[in-house]
Design a protein around this motif. Structure first.
Motif, PDB file in Angstrom:
ATOM      1  N   ASP A 125      36.097  39.186  37.169  1.00 41.30           N
ATOM      2  CA  ASP A 125      35.818  37.755  37.110  1.00 41.30           C
ATOM      3  C   ASP A 125      36.960  36.886  37.624  1.00 41.30           C
ATOM      4  N   GLU A 126      38.137  37.468  37.864  1.00 45.37           N
ATOM      5  CA  GLU A 126      39.244  36.714  38.441  1.00 45.37           C
ATOM      6  C   GLU A 126      39.147  36.798  39.966  1.00 45.37           C
ATOM      7  N   LYS A 127      38.782  35.680  40.592  1.00 48.54           N
ATOM      8  CA  LYS A 127      38.495  35.669  42.029  1.00 48.54           C
ATOM      9  C   LYS A 127      39.698  36.100  42.870  1.00 48.54           C
ATOM     10  N   GLU A 128      40.905  35.715  42.455  1.00 50.47           N
ATOM     11  CA  GLU A 128      42.080  36.092  43.230  1.00 50.47           C
ATOM     12  C   GLU A 128      42.222  37.607  43.286  1.00 50.47           C
ATOM     13  N   ILE A 129      41.938  38.266  42.167  1.00 45.37           N
ATOM     14  CA  ILE A 129      42.058  39.724  42.114  1.00 45.37           C
ATOM     15  C   ILE A 129      40.944  40.390  42.914  1.00 45.37           C
ATOM     16  N   SER A 130      39.708  39.930  42.734  1.00 44.86           N
ATOM     17  CA  SER A 130      38.591  40.552  43.444  1.00 44.86           C
ATOM     18  C   SER A 130      38.730  40.346  44.955  1.00 44.86           C
ATOM     19  N   ASP A 131      39.214  39.165  45.360  1.00 43.02           N
ATOM     20  CA  ASP A 131      39.411  38.910  46.790  1.00 43.02           C
ATOM     21  C   ASP A 131      40.477  39.842  47.375  1.00 43.02           C
ATOM     22  N   LEU A 132      41.547  40.048  46.610  1.00 49.58           N
ATOM     23  CA  LEU A 132      42.623  40.925  47.065  1.00 49.58           C
ATOM     24  C   LEU A 132      42.130  42.370  47.198  1.00 49.58           C
ATOM     25  N   LEU A 133      41.427  42.844  46.159  1.00 45.30           N
ATOM     26  CA  LEU A 133      40.896  44.200  46.200  1.00 45.30           C
ATOM     27  C   LEU A 133      39.925  44.379  47.365  1.00 45.30           C
ATOM     28  N   LYS A 134      39.043  43.404  47.537  1.00 41.51           N
ATOM     29  CA  LYS A 134      38.062  43.487  48.615  1.00 41.51           C
ATOM     30  C   LYS A 134      38.741  43.546  49.974  1.00 41.51           C
ATOM     31  N   LYS A 135      39.739  42.718  50.174  1.00 39.32           N
ATOM     32  CA  LYS A 135      40.449  42.662  51.445  1.00 39.32           C
ATOM     33  C   LYS A 135      41.067  44.016  51.800  1.00 39.32           C
ATOM     34  N   TYR A 136      41.748  44.617  50.832  1.00 32.09           N
ATOM     35  CA  TYR A 136      42.436  45.884  51.108  1.00 32.09           C
ATOM     36  C   TYR A 136      41.462  47.059  51.227  1.00 32.09           C
ATOM     37  N   LEU A 137      40.395  47.049  50.462  1.00 25.58           N
ATOM     38  CA  LEU A 137      39.416  48.137  50.561  1.00 25.58           C
ATOM     39  C   LEU A 137      38.628  48.048  51.862  1.00 25.58           C
ATOM     40  N   GLN A 138      38.377  46.852  52.337  1.00 24.48           N
ATOM     41  CA  GLN A 138      37.704  46.705  53.628  1.00 24.48           C
ATOM     42  C   GLN A 138      38.583  47.211  54.765  1.00 24.48           C
ATOM     43  N   ARG A 139      39.889  47.144  54.582  1.00 21.28           N
ATOM     44  CA  ARG A 139      40.798  47.715  55.581  1.00 21.28           C
ATOM     45  C   ARG A 139      40.631  49.227  55.700  1.00 21.28           C
ATOM     46  N   GLU A 140      40.151  49.852  54.600  1.00 17.91           N
ATOM     47  CA  GLU A 140      39.872  51.290  54.608  1.00 17.91           C
ATOM     48  C   GLU A 140      38.474  51.580  55.139  1.00 17.91           C
ATOM     49  N   TYR A 190      35.673  50.524  53.897  1.00 21.26           N
ATOM     50  CA  TYR A 190      34.660  50.599  52.851  1.00 21.26           C
ATOM     51  C   TYR A 190      33.815  49.321  52.874  1.00 21.26           C
ATOM     52  N   LYS A 191      32.537  49.463  52.575  1.00 18.92           N
ATOM     53  CA  LYS A 191      31.693  48.316  52.313  1.00 18.92           C
ATOM     54  C   LYS A 191      31.962  47.886  50.872  1.00 18.92           C
ATOM     55  N   VAL A 192      32.127  46.605  50.637  1.00 16.71           N
ATOM     56  CA  VAL A 192      32.529  46.134  49.307  1.00 16.71           C
ATOM     57  C   VAL A 192      31.612  45.023  48.823  1.00 16.71           C
ATOM     58  N   ASP A 193      31.096  45.166  47.593  1.00 16.29           N
ATOM     59  CA  ASP A 193      30.356  44.107  46.921  1.00 16.29           C
ATOM     60  C   ASP A 193      31.159  43.660  45.706  1.00 16.29           C
ATOM     61  N   VAL A 194      31.016  42.394  45.338  1.00 16.18           N
ATOM     62  CA  VAL A 194      31.772  41.848  44.210  1.00 16.18           C
ATOM     63  C   VAL A 194      30.812  41.221  43.202  1.00 16.18           C
ATOM     64  N   ALA A 195      31.030  41.528  41.932  1.00 19.54           N
ATOM     65  CA  ALA A 195      30.289  40.907  40.837  1.00 19.54           C
ATOM     66  C   ALA A 195      31.280  40.177  39.942  1.00 19.54           C
ATOM     67  N   ALA A 196      30.943  38.968  39.525  1.00 21.78           N
ATOM     68  CA  ALA A 196      31.852  38.157  38.714  1.00 21.78           C
ATOM     69  C   ALA A 196      31.617  38.334  37.217  1.00 21.78           C
ATOM     70  N   ASP A 197      30.582  39.082  36.847  1.00 16.76           N
ATOM     71  CA  ASP A 197      30.329  39.347  35.427  1.00 16.76           C
ATOM     72  C   ASP A 197      29.600  40.683  35.290  1.00 16.76           C
ATOM     73  N   GLY A 198      29.499  41.159  34.045  1.00 18.16           N
ATOM     74  CA  GLY A 198      28.915  42.469  33.806  1.00 18.16           C
ATOM     75  C   GLY A 198      27.445  42.568  34.173  1.00 18.16           C
ATOM     76  N   GLU A 199      26.689  41.529  33.897  1.00 17.12           N
ATOM     77  CA  GLU A 199      25.255  41.558  34.199  1.00 17.12           C
ATOM     78  C   GLU A 199      25.024  41.644  35.699  1.00 17.12           C
ATOM     79  N   GLU A 200      25.813  40.902  36.474  1.00 13.57           N
ATOM     80  CA  GLU A 200      25.691  40.950  37.929  1.00 13.57           C
ATOM     81  C   GLU A 200      26.069  42.330  38.462  1.00 13.57           C
ATOM     82  N   ALA A 201      27.065  42.956  37.835  1.00  5.58           N
ATOM     83  CA  ALA A 201      27.476  44.297  38.249  1.00  5.58           C
ATOM     84  C   ALA A 201      26.334  45.296  38.087  1.00  5.58           C
ATOM     85  N   LEU A 202      25.649  45.250  36.946  1.00  8.16           N
ATOM     86  CA  LEU A 202      24.524  46.154  36.720  1.00  8.16           C
ATOM     87  C   LEU A 202      23.382  45.868  37.691  1.00  8.16           C
ATOM     88  N   ARG A 203      23.149  44.582  37.987  1.00  7.31           N
ATOM     89  CA  ARG A 203      22.077  44.226  38.918  1.00  7.31           C
ATOM     90  C   ARG A 203      22.362  44.788  40.309  1.00  7.31           C
TER      91      ARG A 203
END
Length: 244
Positions: free
Chosen positions: A11-26, A28-41
């Motif tokens: 749910d911390e956008k700065e962290i999810s953005d950082l993780l997404k940026k570096y994983l995309q460099r590898e 990887y396709k990356v999806d982000v969920a800001a809460d638990g319900e969205e993650a399960l969906r």
């Protein structure tokens, strides 16, 4: 090349953005969920090779999300916690995460752990079959000791004939022990062999997984029969080989 997709639940956008940026460099396709319900969906509509899951999230916390995921998948789960004390909470609940890391973390360390978890997961193949390098060419697909056995192709484990549910990392740890009976390994040796990593020596990670594994395979985890502690050195697997 098979597409590798990662789900970040943070749910911390700065962290999810950082993780997404570096994983995309590898790549990887990356999806982000800001809460638990969205993650399960998102998990319900996409195919993922790994889930990065923050412990504290709105609507549904990481513990509940992890429980629900573990009821239907063995996809590796890397938990993110805000402080060391929360590790005990994860351990005590035995929720089934494959690894964890605490904030603040090194982004390179996270990427390295993600790559190791995904690499091992993809070895299983789309049909869930796994051929271990140590048994390749020997046509050996099962390891058995009195009261405990694992099937390397089906990726299953049985205690006294009853199947038990292990995470991917717990299975790899048990397999390593059973491939090397009566050999003593330090925590560092276990980490380097099972986590396939030499860049970090995280004793606590090994201890957490051994304790969780004992809870599942030992009749009395406080007095283990199979995974024994060799005080001052490390751990060893002891058992009578099943020749049947």
């Amino acid at each position: 090349m098979e597409e590798v997709r990662v789900l970040i639940a943070e749910d911390e956008k700065e962290i999810s953005d950082l993780l997404k940026k570096y994983l995309q460099r590898e790549l990887y396709k990356v999806d982000v969920a800001a809460d638990g319900e969205e993650a399960l969906r998102l998990f319900g509509i996409n195919s993922y090779s790994l889930v990065i899951l923050d412990l504290m999230m709105p609507k549904m916390d990481g513990i509940e999300v992890c429980r629900r995921l573990r009821n239907k998948t063995n996809v590796p789960i890397l938990m993110i916690t805000a402080k060391d004390q929360e590790i005990e909470k994860i351990l005590g609940l035995s929720i089934g995460a494959d690894d964890y890391i605490t904030k603040p973390f090194s982004i390179n360390e996270v990427v390295a752990r993600v790559k190791a978890l995904i690499r091992r997961y993809l070895i299983l193949g789309s049909d869930g079959q796994h051929v271990d390098e140590e048994t390749k060419g020997k046509n050996e697909t099962k390891l058995g000791f009195k009261g405990i056995s694992i099937d390397l192709r089906a990726y299953t484990a049985h205690i006294a004939g009853e199947e038990i549910t292990l995470t991917a990392k717990e299975f790899e740890l048990l397999k390593f022990f059973m491939n090397h009976p009566d050999q003593v390994f330090t925590k560092t040796q276990l980490f380097r062999n099972v986590w396939d990593s030499s860049y970090i020596e995280d004793d606590n990670t090994v201890m957490v997984h051994i304790r969780k594994l004992r809870m599942k395979v030992e009749a009395d985890p406080s007095n283990p029969k199979f995974i024994q502690t060799v005080w001052g050195i490390g751990y060893k697997f002891t058992g009578e080989k099943d020749e049947s």
